[in-house]
Scaffold this active site. Structure first.
Site, PDB file in Angstrom:
ATOM      1  N   ASP A   1     -12.389  13.685   0.827  1.00 47.55           N
ATOM      2  CA  ASP A   1     -11.820  13.054  -0.394  1.00 47.55           C
ATOM      3  C   ASP A   1     -12.858  12.610  -1.142  1.00 47.55           C
ATOM      4  OD1 ASP A   1      -9.701  12.166  -1.890  1.00 47.55           O
ATOM      5  OD2 ASP A   1      -9.333  10.173  -0.574  1.00 47.55           O
TER       6      ASP A   1
ATOM      7  N   PRO B   1      -8.321  13.911   4.725  1.00 48.46           N
ATOM      8  CA  PRO B   1      -9.748  13.770   4.210  1.00 48.46           C
ATOM      9  C   PRO B   1     -10.262  12.463   4.373  1.00 48.46           C
ATOM     10  CG  PRO B   1      -8.374  14.184   2.501  1.00 48.46           C
ATOM     11  CD  PRO B   1      -7.486  14.273   3.573  1.00 48.46           C
TER      12      PRO B   1
ATOM     13  N   GLN C   1      -2.270   4.427   6.074  1.00 50.82           N
ATOM     14  CA  GLN C   1      -1.790   5.747   5.380  1.00 50.82           C
ATOM     15  C   GLN C   1      -0.311   5.654   5.296  1.00 50.82           C
ATOM     16  OE1 GLN C   1      -4.125   7.358   3.869  1.00 50.82           O
ATOM     17  NE2 GLN C   1      -5.761   6.110   4.894  1.00 50.82           N
TER      18      GLN C   1
ATOM     19  N   TRP D   1      -4.682   9.809  -4.603  1.00 45.45           N
ATOM     20  CA  TRP D   1      -3.633   9.995  -3.618  1.00 45.45           C
ATOM     21  C   TRP D   1      -3.083  11.258  -3.920  1.00 45.45           C
ATOM     22  CZ3 TRP D   1      -4.500   8.449   0.967  1.00 45.45           C
ATOM     23  CH2 TRP D   1      -5.350   6.960   1.174  1.00 45.45           C
TER      24      TRP D   1
ATOM     25  N   LYS E   1     -18.842  -5.449   8.226  1.00 47.54           N
ATOM     26  CA  LYS E   1     -20.061  -5.084   8.211  1.00 47.54           C
ATOM     27  C   LYS E   1     -21.077  -6.576   8.430  1.00 47.54           C
ATOM     28  CE  LYS E   1     -21.016  -0.602   6.548  1.00 47.54           C
ATOM     29  NZ  LYS E   1     -21.274   0.036   5.149  1.00 47.54           N
TER      30      LYS E   1
ATOM     31  N   LYS F   1     -10.676  -8.745  11.489  1.00 45.23           N
ATOM     32  CA  LYS F   1     -10.909  -7.132  10.892  1.00 45.23           C
ATOM     33  C   LYS F   1     -12.584  -6.930  10.977  1.00 45.23           C
ATOM     34  CE  LYS F   1      -9.300  -5.164   6.623  1.00 45.23           C
ATOM     35  NZ  LYS F   1      -8.373  -5.486   5.449  1.00 45.23           N
TER      36      LYS F   1
ATOM     37  N   TRP G   1      -1.639   8.594   2.642  1.00 37.26           N
ATOM     38  CA  TRP G   1      -1.670  10.036   2.890  1.00 37.26           C
ATOM     39  C   TRP G   1      -0.337  10.584   3.411  1.00 37.26           C
ATOM     40  CZ3 TRP G   1      -3.313  13.420   6.922  1.00 37.26           C
ATOM     41  CH2 TRP G   1      -3.447  14.935   6.846  1.00 37.26           C
TER      42      TRP G   1
END
Length: 1151
Positions: free
Chosen positions: A86, A47, A608, A572, A666, A663, A612
């Site tokens: 999530d 999610p 993850q 988590w 924005k 990386k 996850w």
RNA sequence: GCGCGCGUAGCUCAGCUGGUUAGAGCGCUACCCUGAUAAGGUAGAGGUCCCAAGUUCGAAUCUUGGCGCGCGCACCA
């Protein structure tokens, strides 16, 4: 007629139309209905959170997550794709706090937990629209309408069941933990947050004397010297740690003459560091004695402050198993002690350091009745308590100076300096240093399941494979218990209720179970809120603050109440529970869970690993591994305990960086918004770039330029072939719809029923080759896709499209332009064959590529199949079956040989180029010398002279009969074969073979099949198969050399060839002029030539008919052109020529 | 500091269990083809395969050690 195709495709506009079609015709739903009852391919959606804007990284995950379900669906399996969101966690709270302009817990409490939770629930959907539109636009088919949401009541209750099960099995417990604590904000920080806040700062660095005690408990003149950069932790000192196997030196200050200074104390430091302290102090010392670390262990010392050592306090406690020992201010042995810095003696304050706390945990079991307590003189707000009067009420870090001063006054400060190091600060309030601080916390005993988790991990198909033993495996190896609780507001409440008088606890598996408790009260708090605000979501019933109000009678103490603990859980755990919680299992969704566990496939980015991927594996292993869950409702069955679960295969995606390799950020604007890419190039372009550009686990540099450049290579090429087909099929009236009544799936067997369709064995070799390539590619792609290797599969598809475009279509042009129509079996059969072959190939390629580029392939299918057959065929390409190749069409020999022809043709062009002979100029002859081809292949090639002649514009092609005129041969050992056999003899053998006369050797091989080499190091037998023959062209020929052939072109020109070359040159010029006049392919012209060159004039006369034919010239005259004609004067290989052209209009039929 | 991954052409990247002249695409240059045409083809320039040592007949590939980059850990899961 096929729908005419634009030569210049507008992919983005096209895709929007396809999206509308999918939406209106419910294609995704139909793709599932069509597979009802089939074997399942289970996919889990990890999610995302809609609390932030989607970015290009999400485009990658969504592309991969779409690819395999789409593929498997076409392979015939049922793959339902349930979306998920999530929704819990600190990031949501932070967003809300930002909007409210607050940030501490106190301010949240002041604002009110109830309205705060309402704001959180709203914030969760803040970028919902952007997420939904991105998901649709990129072609990610997933059911968002039935998405699971982690804050929904059913989801929360599923998580509660899991937690209650763990609690009942003794796997969920309350303990203490040392956390990085943001004192001003009253909260612990998560890993990411702490990581973000490291700053380089100068802290005080103090060396403090801990006087050792004699047997009577009196301080001696001998002192341990401990080092710390946090003086404020000294009041809570409980131990001093040394390393047992290190030698320690006892040193004492000396005068310049070498005598001991009167009254100077003796310092104990690690021998390895005995020199550094005198250096710092700029004094001389002499060693008095050396003591092993283990001999120091057990000794008592005087702590630097008497905070916890009031007069008369018992200094010894009873040990388990008899005897007594000091419970604190004693030297202990610890492995973490190093001599990298400091003194080799570590001051241990268990309250303020994780390893320090570990020392206390190790000490406590040695003593009767619990052993030493944790000493903590700091309040949660970061100020000293009254237990340490000197700093009472002041922030600990601000007391460093006073503490140091006090130590100095008491003669305990050995040395002081500044120490520059990285230290974490709060990322939101960067002047607030974090401190390590003990907090009560709930844990899951994951460490007890370490081996089970490793066994489970061992069965998972990780891509790339190194994740299994590497990053993920290592992580599991060092597993510690999962600190589950969070002292926050917006999260799944920990379903544990505690008896207010006995402190005994129990866990409840559902809200209904709470309501069923005796004497339940407090549910009216939510009811009242709901009455006041009917829009209030019922899901909030199981959230703070409402659930906290619900209490019931204690089963442990009559008259007492059970109250919920205040914590929520780590989000988590929410997402890790999704394999069952998405169905509300075990309370609901039993059928769904039973059929959709474990997943065949999941994919997320590498970040993850500890998120996850871990949370799923840990929860699944604890609940369903081994003996399985302890409690399940009546009639509910736990899934099989066989590993792996909850997922079988996992593609771990690489990190995505911005245009500059940094990386993505924005604020740096170093990446293009996905929407910009969609508008300019389309979703297929982006998908193909992700899937075919690099293996998915590589770190990917996301740049608009690379995306743009990847478009022509595949998408435009595919489009060109498609457009070519449609243009000529329409011109020729080739219409499968009128030739085939029952199209079925338009597979090979279905097409075979068409009128005018001839068996492939009867068609031209080019057709057989094309369909053999198609089948071979289909088989290869299926193999790769089944192994989750889409990068290799995409490469095969790309090569196939290249073959269609740059070989089949190019070689078939004449066939498509040939006379006779292709609209019936009575027409030009070869032309009809070409159409059927290209039609079948295009449909095949489109279906192979459909999971990769679902839009353009849908367009092709809609036109080529649906447009001709209507509802007799699948309305969408995504409702068709994936091609697996027709075994009957495979022809490995032909494929290999065609590769050889293409190679020869390519070498021929290279040879022409090297002699500066342009392809327009016909040449008399080309010869090829094959280096290492079988006689069959050579004969086949010789039989295809026409093909090569045509490609190379030569009159004659032959396998060279006198190769030695053009080339020299050398014999090379096949190292891969000879190496293992000859070993050290190899260099000698290689030299011998290279130096020997190639002809002699070849003769020997021909006669005996082998040669014996006498070498200085022994004799070596070399078989014909052990060597390779390399041919090299001699100087002076127009030749080119490749790995398998040398191609020589005859550079000599006869007058006839020159004339023909000139004629072709002129045709070229006329065609260019036609194009300049914007004429259609079928427009005729009146053409006139004017030239002062007799040679050119003669050439044009000779080739008058072919020139007129090729240029669609109805009349061809010499001299001044007709009235109204355009005139253009050019230079043709040194001859002047004026060309007059008068367009005459459309011709009924092509020449 | 520890762990994992990466380092190959100007750029983006392939290169399986060691093997002969290290590849692709893009970009650049030149040429060609053109009735798919804002496409297509051929070639050229461009590489100490990060460095060093080792194993081996042979290393871009295996081992070790460095250097550089990224990520993760170091709070924690």
């Amino acid at each position: 007629m096929f729908e005419p195709v634009r030569g210049k495709p507008d992919f983005p506009a096209n895709e929007l139309a396809i999206l509308a079609f999918w939406r209106d015709a419910l294609i995704y739903r139909k793709s599932l209905e069509q597979r009802a009852g089939e074997e399942r391919f289970v996919f889990f959606e990890g999610p995302p959170t809609a609390n932030g804007m989607p970015h290009p990284g999400h485009c990658l995950t969504r592309t991969i997550k779409d690819l395999y379900p789409r593929y498997q669906t076409m392979r015939g399996r049922l793959c339902e794709r349930k979306g998920g969101w999530d929704t819990h966690g600190l990031p949501v709270e932070v967003e809300v706090c930002k909007a409210l302009g607050i940030h501490s817990k106190a301010q949240i409490e002041e604002y009110g937990v109830e309205p705060f939770i309402h704001r959180c629930q709203e914030s969760v959907w803040r970028y919902m629209k952007e997420w939904e539109s991105l998901t649709e636009r990129i072609g990610f088919w997933i059911d968002l309408s039935e998405a699971y949401v982690t804050y929904h009541k059913a989801y929360v209750e599923s998580v509660w069941w899991a937690l209650a099960d763990l609690f009942d099995r003794g796997l969920l417990y309350r303990g203490h933990k040392i956390v990085w604590w943001w004192a001003q904000g009253g909260t612990a920080l998560s890993s990411g947050e702490v990581g973000q806040g490291y700053k380089e700062v100068a802290d005080p660095s103090v060396f403090v004397a801990f006087p050792l005690l004699d047997d009577a408990g009196k301080p001696t003149n001998r002192c341990l010297v401990a080092w710390t950069t946090t003086p404020w932790t000294l009041p809570a000192n409980q131990f001093a740690a040394v390393k047992a196997d290190l030698p320690y030196a006892v040193i004492r200050e000396t005068t310049a003459e070498g005598a001991f200074v009167d009254g100077a104390p003796e310092f104990v430091v690690a021998a390895a560091l005995a020199a550094s302290l005198p250096e710092k102090l700029k004094k001389t010392f002499a060693t008095v004695a050396t003591i092993a670390g283990r001999d120091l262990v057990g000794r008592s010392y005087l702590p630097p402050f008497d905070t916890y050592r009031p007069e008369g306090m018992p200094r010894e406690s009873p040990l388990v198993g008899g005897g007594r020992s000091p419970a604190a201010w004693r030297i202990v042995a610890a492995d973490f002690v190093t001599t990298d810095s400091g003194t080799g003696i570590v001051h241990v304050a268990p309250a303020f350091g994780e390893v320090d706390y570990g020392v206390l945990m190790a000490e406590q079991p040695r003593f009767e009745s619990g052993g030493p307590a944790l000493l903590n003189c700091v309040a949660p707000d970061g100020t000293f308590t009254d237990e340490f009067p000197m700093g009472s009420g002041r922030f600990v870090k601000e007391c460093d100076r006073d503490i140091t001063r006090d130590l100095k006054a008491r003669g305990l400060l050995v040395h002081q300096e500044q120490f520059v190091h990285d230290y974490p600060f709060c990322w939101r309030a960067d002047s607030d240093p974090l401190i390590q601080y003990p907090r009560a916390s709930w844990f899951i005993r994951t460490s007890q399941f370490r081996d089970a988790m490793l066994a489970n991990n061992a069965r998972i198909d990780w891509l790339p494979e190194h994740i299994k033993a590497g990053r993920f495996g290592n992580f599991l190896e060092t597993n510690v218990d999962w600190a589950l609780s969070r002292e926050r507001y917006w999260g799944t409440p920990l379903p544990i209720w505690v008896c207010e008088s006995t402190g005994r606890a129990e866990a409840v598996p559902s809200f209904a179970a709470v309501l069923a408790k005796p004497g339940v009260a407090g549910t009216e708090v939510f009811d009242r809120a709901k009455a006041a605000n009917p829009d209030l979501s019922d899901d909030l019933r199981v959230h703070k603050p409402y659930i906290d109000a619900v209490t019931y009678d204690s089963p442990f103490a009559p008259g007492s109440r059970m109250r919920r603990v205040t914590e929520v859980i780590d989000c988590w755990f929410d997402s890790g529970a999704m394999p069952f919680a998405q169905w509300g299992w075990p309370h609901t969704g039993r059928e769904d869970f039973a059929t959709q566990f474990p997943a065949h496939f999941i994919s997320e980015a590498i970040d993850q690993t500890r998120g996850w991927f871990y949370s799923q594996l840990a929860i699944s292993t604890l609940l369903f591994g081994g003996d399985g869950p302890g409690t399940l409702p009546e009639g509910v069955v736990a899934p099989a305990a066989d590993y792996p679960h909850p997922f079988r295969a996992c593609i771990v995606l690489g990190l995505m960086l911005g245009e500059d390799g940094q990386k993505m950020s924005k604020s740096k604007r170093n990446y293009k918004e996905p929407g910009v890419i969609f508008d300019a190039y389309g979703a297929d372009a982006l998908r193909w770039y992700f899937l075919a550009g690099q293996p998915p686990w590589t770190t990917i540099r996301y740049s608009e330029r690379t995306i743009r450049e990847s478009v022509p290579e595949f998408l435009i090429r595919l489009w060109n072939v498609y457009s070519f087909f449609v243009i000529y099929a329409n011109i020729d009236g080739f219409d499968p719809g009128t030739l085939l009544d029952e199209p079925g799936c338009l597979d090979h067997a279905d097409l075979a029923k068409a009128r005018g369709w001839r068996p492939v064995s009867k068609r031209s070799e080019l057709d057989r080759w094309m369909l053999a390539e198609l089948s071979a590619t289909a088989a290869g792609v299926v193999e790769k896709m089944d192994a989750f290797d889409h990068f290799a599969a995409a490469g095969m598809i790309s090569a196939l499209v290249d073959g269609v475009s740059n070989w089949f279509v190019r070689r078939s042009r004449d066939r498509f332009w040939g006379a006779g129509r292709a609209d019936s079996p009575q027409g030009n059969l070869d032309k009809l064959d070409a159409y059927w072959t290209l039609y079948e190939t295009l449909l095949g390629v489109a279906r192979l590529a459909a999971p990769f580029v679902p839009f353009v392939t849908e367009t092709i299918w809609r036109n080529l199949a649906v447009g001709r057959f209507g509802d007799k065929v699948a309305e969408s390409i995504h409702l068709t079956d994936y091609p697996r190749g027709e075994p009957g069409l495979l022809d490995a020999d032909l494929v290999r040989r065609m590769t050889l022809v293409r190679e020869v043709a390519s070498l021929g062009r290279a040879a022409r180029a090297s002699a500066k002979l342009k392809v327009r100029q016909p040449l008399s002859k080309v010869e090829v010398i094959l280096a290492d081809a079988s006689p069959d292949d050579a004969a086949w090639l010789a039989a295809h002279a026409d093909l090569v002649c045509d490609e190379l514009n030569v009159k004659q092609f032959e396998i060279c009969r006198e190769p030695d005129r053009y080339i020299t041969r050398s014999i090379l050992p096949d190292l891969k074969k000879l190496g293992p056999r000859l070993g050290k003899l190899l260099p000698q053998a290689r030299d011998a073979l290279t130096k020997a006369d190639a002809q002699t050797l070849l003769a020997a091989f021909a006669r005996d099949g082998r040669v014996e080499l006498s070498l200085p190091g022994g004799t070596a037998t070399v078989d014909r198969d052990d060597v390779l023959i390399r041919t090299t062209p001699r100087e002076g020929w127009a030749a080119a050399e490749g790995p398998r052939a040398v191609v020589v072109v005859a550079a000599g020109l006869t007058p006839e060839l020159v004339a023909e070359g000139l004629a072709r040159e002129v045709v070229h010029a006329v065609q260019t002029a036609r194009k300049g006049l914007d004429l259609e392919f079928t427009d005729t012209i009146a053409l006139a030539f004017e030239t002062a060159s007799a040679e050119l004039n003669s050439a044009l006369e000779q080739h008058r008919d072919s020139i007129a034919g090729e240029t669609l010239a109805a009349t061809l005259t010499f001299g001044a052109g007709p009235a109204g004609a355009t005139a253009e004067t050019i230079d043709v290989d040194g001859h002047p020529l004026t060309i007059h052209i008068l367009p005459l209009g459309r011709q009924g039929e092509r020449a």
